[in-house]
Design a protein around this motif. Structure first.
Motif, short mmCIF file in Angstrom:
data_model
loop_
_atom_site.label_atom_id
_atom_site.label_comp_id
_atom_site.label_asym_id
_atom_site.label_seq_id
_atom_site.Cartn_x
_atom_site.Cartn_y
_atom_site.Cartn_z
N PRO A 96 0.79 -1.22 0.00
CA PRO A 96 0.00 0.00 0.00
C PRO A 96 0.84 1.29 0.00
N ASP A 97 2.11 1.21 0.37
CA ASP A 97 2.89 2.42 0.64
C ASP A 97 3.45 3.03 -0.66
N GLN A 98 2.67 3.99 -1.21
CA GLN A 98 3.02 4.56 -2.53
C GLN A 98 4.39 5.22 -2.55
N LYS A 99 4.74 5.89 -1.44
CA LYS A 99 6.00 6.62 -1.42
C LYS A 99 7.17 5.64 -1.49
N ALA A 100 7.08 4.57 -0.70
CA ALA A 100 8.14 3.56 -0.70
C ALA A 100 8.21 2.86 -2.07
N ILE A 101 7.05 2.60 -2.64
CA ILE A 101 7.03 1.94 -3.96
C ILE A 101 7.74 2.81 -4.99
N GLU A 102 7.42 4.10 -5.02
CA GLU A 102 8.06 4.98 -6.01
C GLU A 102 9.57 5.01 -5.79
N GLY A 103 9.97 5.07 -4.53
CA GLY A 103 11.41 5.08 -4.22
C GLY A 103 12.08 3.80 -4.68
N ALA A 104 11.41 2.68 -4.42
CA ALA A 104 11.98 1.38 -4.81
C ALA A 104 12.07 1.28 -6.34
N LEU A 105 11.02 1.76 -7.01
CA LEU A 105 11.03 1.67 -8.48
C LEU A 105 12.18 2.48 -9.07
N GLN A 106 12.41 3.66 -8.50
CA GLN A 106 13.52 4.48 -9.04
C GLN A 106 14.85 3.73 -8.92
N VAL A 107 15.03 3.00 -7.83
CA VAL A 107 16.26 2.20 -7.66
C VAL A 107 16.25 1.02 -8.64
N LEU A 108 15.11 0.34 -8.72
CA LEU A 108 15.03 -0.86 -9.57
C LEU A 108 15.19 -0.52 -11.05
N PHE A 109 14.71 0.65 -11.47
CA PHE A 109 14.86 1.04 -12.88
C PHE A 109 16.34 1.12 -13.27
#
Ligand code: APR
Ligand code: MG
Length: 266
Positions: A96-109
């Motif tokens: 559910p945590d949108q902020k953490a997801i966006e942060g993780a995606l930026q790293v994963l990209f």
């Protein structure tokens, strides 16, 4: 299908079939990680690392002893700590945590891992051009949020909208629902004919995400990996339908039927 589904190499070891990173599950939705995790393991992944909260990992450890666990895995990824040796990553079910997801995606990209993005990790965004594939798995409601196109319009023209999105964003788009559409950035388009309304139930999407993680981690060709995962997911529901009521199918039954379904294709 038979042609693209490889026999399991008999000289293989667990490294042959890759290690997948599953970022899923939260205290409110622990089942998402469980369903996706079992989906991945039943699909033949070599090793599975589940990144989830400590609480969920505690619950899951007894249910999925085959997996490894990264406590607070999403947070670790946000901090730039992506576990080493991964072959692919799936992110989203039960997060559910949108902020953490966006942060993780930026790293994963920034990594060279194929990325499967589902459920809570889907949203309206521009995807970067990168070497490894990005695979999105929206149901029509999620696809509507991603594109701004109303659901009825999407449903009237599923192939068109999935292909348009895949080509504009350079991502593999798996538009779920009856006759799941798989659109590739190069213009290839598959329509899946397996599955039935028994799958219209919370959790079956999480199972598919785990299956995709496994097939992408262990198969060589990404197109057949995605298509086979979607195809087998539907086959399980069709096998169930032969002897049991569709309404009684659980997402966990899909994973349980997988070995029997895949036996006919090895
Ligand atoms: N015929 C064939 N297949 C179907 C049908 C049908 N009538 N209905 C559903 N399916 C398949 C879809 O193609 C997909 O593979 O079942 C799966 C359902 O996946 P989701 O819609 O993602 O459902 P799920 O994730 O299990 O449950 C709801 O999605 O919106 C999010 O966050 C929400 O966690 C929640 C979750
Ligand atoms: Mg879903």
């Amino acid at each position: 299908m038979k042609q693209t589904f490889q026999k399991r190499e008999q000289g293989a070891h667990k490294g042959t079939f890759g290690t997948g990173l599953l970022l899923a599950g939260s205290d409110e939705m622990p089942g998402s990680a469980l369903l996706a995790g079992i989906g991945a393991l039943r699909s033949g992944i070599g090793k599975l690392m589940i990144g989830t909260s400590r609480f969920v990992a505690g619950i899951l450890a007894g249910r999925i002893p085959e997996a490894m666990y990264a406590h607070d895995g999403l947070k670790k990824v946000v901090d730039g700590q992506v576990p080493k040796g991964m072959k692919a990553c799936a992110i989203g079910p039960g997060l559910p945590d949108q902020k953490a997801i966006e942060g993780a995606l930026q790293v994963l990209f920034q990594t060279d891992l194929p990325l499967i993005i589902d459920a809570g990790a889907l949203g309206e965004r521009q995807y970067p051009s990168r070497k490894a594939e990005i695979i999105l798995t929206p149901h029509p409601g999620e696809f509507s949020k991603m594109t701004g196109v109303p659901v009825p319009d999407i449903q009237k023209n599923r192939l068109h909208f999935a292909l348009k999105y895949a080509q504009e964003q350079g991502v593999i788009t798996v538009l779920k629902g009856r006759n799941t559409v798989i659109a590739f950035p190069d213009g290839d388009l598959f329509v899946n004919e397996t599955g039935n309304a028994g799958l219209a139930k919370g959790g079956t999407g999480d199972t598919l995400t785990g299956m995709l993680l496994a097939f992408i981690s262990s198969e060589k060709d990404i197109k057949s990996a995605v298509a086979n995962a979607v195809y087998f997911h539907g086959c399980c529901a069709d096998l169930w339908d032969k002897t049991k009521a569709q309404r009684g199918l659980l997402a966990s039954d899909v994973s349980e039927l997988l070995p029997e379904v895949m036996k006919n294709f090895e």
